[in-house]
Scaffold this motif. Sequence first.
Motif, PDB file in Angstrom:
ATOM      1  N   PRO A  54      13.937  15.308 -17.756  1.00 23.94           N
ATOM      2  CA  PRO A  54      12.640  14.756 -18.147  1.00 23.94           C
ATOM      3  C   PRO A  54      11.508  15.784 -18.257  1.00 23.94           C
ATOM      4  CG  PRO A  54      13.650  13.375 -16.481  1.00 23.94           C
ATOM      5  CD  PRO A  54      14.518  14.577 -16.607  1.00 23.94           C
ATOM      6  N   VAL A  55      11.517  16.796 -17.419  1.00 21.08           N
ATOM      7  CA  VAL A  55      10.436  17.786 -17.475  1.00 21.08           C
ATOM      8  C   VAL A  55      10.542  18.599 -18.775  1.00 21.08           C
ATOM      9  CG1 VAL A  55       9.428  19.811 -16.372  1.00 21.08           C
ATOM     10  CG2 VAL A  55      10.259  17.931 -14.985  1.00 21.08           C
ATOM     11  N   LYS A  95      18.845  -6.452  -5.302  1.00 19.50           N
ATOM     12  CA  LYS A  95      18.832  -6.458  -6.764  1.00 19.50           C
ATOM     13  C   LYS A  95      20.139  -6.995  -7.344  1.00 19.50           C
ATOM     14  CE  LYS A  95      16.665  -3.057  -8.821  1.00 19.50           C
ATOM     15  NZ  LYS A  95      16.604  -1.609  -8.966  1.00 19.50           N
ATOM     16  N   HIS A  97      10.173   8.515 -12.612  1.00 16.84           N
ATOM     17  CA  HIS A  97       9.900   9.524 -13.638  1.00 16.84           C
ATOM     18  C   HIS A  97       8.760  10.443 -13.199  1.00 16.84           C
ATOM     19  CE1 HIS A  97       9.801  11.139 -17.750  1.00 16.84           C
ATOM     20  NE2 HIS A  97       8.499  11.213 -17.568  1.00 16.84           N
ATOM     21  N   GLU A 112      16.010   4.513 -10.156  1.00 16.68           N
ATOM     22  CA  GLU A 112      15.478   3.383  -9.385  1.00 16.68           C
ATOM     23  C   GLU A 112      16.593   2.436  -8.936  1.00 16.68           C
ATOM     24  OE1 GLU A 112      11.968   2.906  -9.208  1.00 16.68           O
ATOM     25  OE2 GLU A 112      11.187   4.022 -10.922  1.00 16.68           O
ATOM     26  N   TYR A 113      17.733   2.464  -9.622  1.00 16.75           N
ATOM     27  CA  TYR A 113      18.835   1.568  -9.246  1.00 16.75           C
ATOM     28  C   TYR A 113      19.588   2.075  -8.013  1.00 16.75           C
ATOM     29  CZ  TYR A 113      18.326   0.154 -14.191  1.00 16.75           C
ATOM     30  OH  TYR A 113      17.849  -0.228 -15.406  1.00 16.75           O
ATOM     31  N   PHE A 125       9.786  12.704 -10.405  1.00 19.92           N
ATOM     32  CA  PHE A 125      10.625  13.790 -10.906  1.00 19.92           C
ATOM     33  C   PHE A 125       9.790  14.878 -11.576  1.00 19.92           C
ATOM     34  CE2 PHE A 125      13.432  16.001 -13.758  1.00 19.92           C
ATOM     35  CZ  PHE A 125      14.603  16.112 -13.033  1.00 19.92           C
ATOM     36  N   VAL A 126       8.870  14.452 -12.423  1.00 19.94           N
ATOM     37  CA  VAL A 126       8.048  15.428 -13.142  1.00 19.94           C
ATOM     38  C   VAL A 126       7.188  16.237 -12.169  1.00 19.94           C
ATOM     39  CG1 VAL A 126       6.155  15.674 -14.798  1.00 19.94           C
ATOM     40  CG2 VAL A 126       8.063  14.152 -15.315  1.00 19.94           C
ATOM     41  N   PHE A 170      15.769  -3.025 -14.937  1.00 26.81           N
ATOM     42  CA  PHE A 170      14.760  -2.165 -15.541  1.00 26.81           C
ATOM     43  C   PHE A 170      14.056  -1.398 -14.440  1.00 26.81           C
ATOM     44  CE2 PHE A 170      14.177  -2.935 -20.048  1.00 26.81           C
ATOM     45  CZ  PHE A 170      13.438  -1.822 -20.390  1.00 26.81           C
ATOM     46  N   GLY A 171      14.558  -0.228 -14.092  1.00 25.70           N
ATOM     47  CA  GLY A 171      13.951   0.501 -12.992  1.00 25.70           C
ATOM     48  C   GLY A 171      14.009  -0.331 -11.729  1.00 25.70           C
ATOM     49  N   GLU A 172      12.924  -0.397 -10.992  1.00 27.06           N
ATOM     50  CA  GLU A 172      12.991  -1.114  -9.722  1.00 27.06           C
ATOM     51  C   GLU A 172      12.920  -2.633  -9.910  1.00 27.06           C
ATOM     52  OE1 GLU A 172       8.559   0.092  -8.316  1.00 27.06           O
ATOM     53  OE2 GLU A 172       9.746  -0.928  -6.802  1.00 27.06           O
ATOM     54  N   ALA A 189      10.205  18.515 -10.031  1.00 21.01           N
ATOM     55  CA  ALA A 189      11.202  19.398 -10.611  1.00 21.01           C
ATOM     56  C   ALA A 189      10.597  20.305 -11.667  1.00 21.01           C
ATOM     57  CB  ALA A 189      12.334  18.563 -11.220  1.00 21.01           C
ATOM     58  N   LYS A 208       8.251   7.234  -4.108  1.00 17.62           N
ATOM     59  CA  LYS A 208       7.100   6.894  -4.958  1.00 17.62           C
ATOM     60  C   LYS A 208       5.819   6.815  -4.134  1.00 17.62           C
ATOM     61  CE  LYS A 208       9.508   3.586  -6.946  1.00 17.62           C
ATOM     62  NZ  LYS A 208       9.825   2.375  -7.724  1.00 17.62           N
ATOM     63  N   ASN A 241       9.452  16.542 -21.780  1.00 18.38           N
ATOM     64  CA  ASN A 241       7.997  16.503 -21.939  1.00 18.38           C
ATOM     65  C   ASN A 241       7.489  17.739 -22.663  1.00 18.38           C
ATOM     66  OD1 ASN A 241       7.865  14.104 -20.632  1.00 18.38           O
ATOM     67  ND2 ASN A 241       6.860  14.875 -18.786  1.00 18.38           N
ATOM     68  N   MET A 269      15.506   8.200 -15.732  1.00 19.10           N
ATOM     69  CA  MET A 269      14.816   7.987 -14.463  1.00 19.10           C
ATOM     70  C   MET A 269      14.736   6.516 -14.075  1.00 19.10           C
ATOM     71  SD  MET A 269      14.352  10.669 -12.912  1.00 19.10           S
ATOM     72  CE  MET A 269      15.640  11.634 -13.658  1.00 19.10           C
ATOM     73  N   ASP A 270      14.896   5.597 -15.036  1.00 21.59           N
ATOM     74  CA  ASP A 270      14.948   4.188 -14.625  1.00 21.59           C
ATOM     75  C   ASP A 270      16.220   3.939 -13.823  1.00 21.59           C
ATOM     76  OD1 ASP A 270      16.478   4.560 -16.941  1.00 21.59           O
ATOM     77  OD2 ASP A 270      16.328   2.461 -17.506  1.00 21.59           O
TER      78      ASP A 270
END
Lengths: 244, 306
Positions: free
Chosen positions: B167-168, B236, A232, A200-201, A235-236, B255-257, A239, A223, B171, A196-197
């Motif tokens: 990801p879900v 970026k 992240h 962000e790209y 998404f959680v 790193f992410g945003e 989804a 967001k 978890n 998920m990082d």
Amino acid sequence: MEEPIIYAKDLTKKFGDFTAVDAISFEINRGEIFGFLGANGAGKTTAMKMLIGLWKPTSGKASVAGFDVYREAEKIKKNIGYMSQRFSLYEDLTVVENIQFYAGIYGLTNQQIKSKTTGLIEKLGLLEVRDSRIQSLPLGWKQKLAFSVAILHDPKIVFLDEPTGGVDPITRRQFWDLIYEAAHNGITVFVTTHYMDEAEYCDRVSIMVNGRIEALDNPSTLKKQFNVDTMHEVFVKMARPQEA
Amino acid sequence: MKNPALSINRLLKSYGKLRALKEISLEVNRGELFGLIGPDGAGKTSLIRILATLLLPDGGSAEVLGHDVIREYKVIRNKMGYMPGRFSLYQDLTILENLELFASIYETTVEKNYHLIKDIYAQIEPFKDRKAGQLSGGMKQKLALSCAMIHEPEILFLDEPTTGVDPVSRNEFWEMLKKLREKGITIIVSTPYMDEANLCDRVALIQDGAIMSVDTPEAVVETFPTFLYAIKSSDKYLLLQDLRDYPNVNSVFAFGEYLHYTDKRKELPEDELRQYLEEHKHRELEIKRIEPGIEDCFMAFMEKEN
């Protein structure tokens, strides 16, 4: 205004009673990095296979690089690059042989092949292993080479299916450097990922849930919309994995 | 007296010229949820296979629950559960048939040990007559974990159970592991996802066949050698280029945003950097000091090793 490089309208794929992709619509512009997200089984791979001309849709419309997915699938294949997690390099050919093999398939001239080969080897720092077989290279090198080979013929779009699975965090970022560079040079990047990082790209992302696109926007707007700090969490929240 | 779940001493494994494990030493306590964190090719699978008595080491020694992995492999096999990286159950048997097969191999029954797997198995039990080959990824995972648990193992080896999983579902899987841990089972789990390190009691960061660090996630993060900054601007790609060209740059990673940045100097003169970036026409600049995470540490260790 410039036409979208990928266009989909109510694109649908059914397998018997099961609707894998359920009337998805979106437009992607030239040079965009577009993240195509979703839980396992949400329909991402099926959607991608329709866009790259491998599977015919059940209904709906779509065009890629200006070509229709029903009638001009062969033209689509010539105008795109594709790289999957199980990359397409030949393990028992050398680095140079792989580059030359793909350049040949893409129909490049001998002169082009020569200069592309030299340029790529230099850019990726592969001089010392140019005559080594692919199987002896570290995973990260293979991935970078596979990506570079996928855009050897300067396609308008490159499709990346979970390109960074399993690599170390530094190599993963070097890989994204290549993606940024490609996008900077005008290649549209369509990418799926579970990191998920990496979402962000992307310039924009879509999130697929049970065959439908339930969200589509740039990461910061998403967001804000969900009132969270990371993709992240978006998404959680969105989804729900499809069980049974 | 100390009675570790794992005791590994200078373990070696090579495949031809490739040194997969370079004298690894490690101790894991009973009841720990222990993470082996590292990318593909780091040596995680070799290590787990040796501990699960499926692969012979070339040198060094390892004990699982006090038993030697070579001489006493039969004892270990009765006391451990193992979930390989690739789904390895019988695709043409149903959920229940797979589970009964595993139970009978260990001379027990599903009824007898149902309480052990109840939390996990109950979620797939409504589909128990479905063939394993027709299950979704998440359901296969639950079945594989149930099969690995049915003989009441004292220690569980899970080789990349969450790789390629969204990801879900990841978890959910970690929630299951936490519950198992409460039953007192030692769990050894490998993963390439750095963020999962925070869910373990202790972790080993592995790269290139060697352990770079072993500690609790909190303590690993404290070893980060310098101050870390998160920086972002409207572009970026150019920000990354410009920060790489900044004379005092030590490291800069996406790193992410944000980009994560460390400086060669002990303390970063934020105004100076801001001015540099503004001269390079970066708008909507944001520079802030942040606490490093496991992934920052992993990369810092990697750079140190090189």
